[in-house]
Design an enzyme around this catalytic site. Sequence first.
Site, PDB file in Angstrom:
ATOM      1  CB  SER A  14     -13.517 -26.663  33.186  1.00  0.00           C
ATOM      2  OG  SER A  14     -13.632 -26.793  31.780  1.00  0.00           O
ATOM      3  CB  SER A 132     -29.035 -18.595  22.640  1.00  0.00           C
ATOM      4  OG  SER A 132     -29.202 -18.472  21.247  1.00  0.00           O
ATOM      5  CE1 TYR A 146     -21.463 -21.813  18.902  1.00  0.00           C
ATOM      6  CE2 TYR A 146     -21.785 -19.640  17.944  1.00  0.00           C
ATOM      7  CZ  TYR A 146     -21.639 -20.447  19.053  1.00  0.00           C
ATOM      8  OH  TYR A 146     -21.664 -19.905  20.310  1.00  0.00           O
ATOM      9  CE  LYS A 150     -24.606 -21.565  20.956  1.00  0.00           C
ATOM     10  NZ  LYS A 150     -24.726 -22.133  22.326  1.00  0.00           N
TER      11      LYS A 150
END
Length: 271
Positions: A14, A132, A146, A150
């Site tokens: 979105s 990634s 975070y 990844k």
Amino acid sequence: MTSNKPIALVTGASAGIGNAVALGLVKAGHEVIGTGRRTAHLARRDGVTYLDLDVTSDESVAAAVAQVIKRHGRIDLLVNNAGVASAGAAEESSVAQVQALFDVNVFGVVRMTNAVLPHMRAQRRGRIVNISSVVGFMPAPFMASYAASKHAIEGYSESLDHEVREHGVRVLLVEPGWTNTGIEANSLRPDTPMDVYAKQRAVADRLIVEAVKAGDDPVAVSQAVIAAATDIKPKLRYTAGSRAGFVSTMRRVVPARAFDRQIRKLNQLAG
């Protein structure tokens, strides 16, 4: 309803990178279904059809994939883009907060992958492209959770690609660098902030804002995804943007101690 175009399902479509990827795939000739948590206001926009999807819900994932299969009969491409970022020292985030981040960034990818793989195996073709990051192969001080998510996606994708290749399916990685999307404004903030990290956290926050502002256009990520989706002989990893390619090369060729010093210098860390 069937289409001669390849059918692409893009999560987190979105806004930001996901929106750029969805629009890029439309231009590349795909029939694109984009997802978001709440998409009623989007309906069909710029050639993209939208569905509500919460990647943290087994039921939501199953329902969305079933709807795409019912409407189009197949899924040729899945782009796992939905994700959240985090900021702050690792010690400042509770286990519950890290688990919530992993539920989107890692387990969301697993849910989506498990839902589409039976269909791709049955049709003997398909590609799964996981978004990634450069922090999937390098340190990210004050973004440890975070970066860990990844790193997990990197290992998961590379291993899974070997498992499903004989069934005509490829699992590929796109690794963006800093991208100008405003992601820093929506990053998870530490839920147990500590004074001992306050000064360096503020420095890190400033550096992140500056890096995002100077980052690549999301179109760079879209171009990498299109390459991963359409290359006749795809690579496992696609860096997105010139900076990401440079960092990837440096990670491979620069001695570990020198690379470590550069990470500390760039992040304005003492010692």
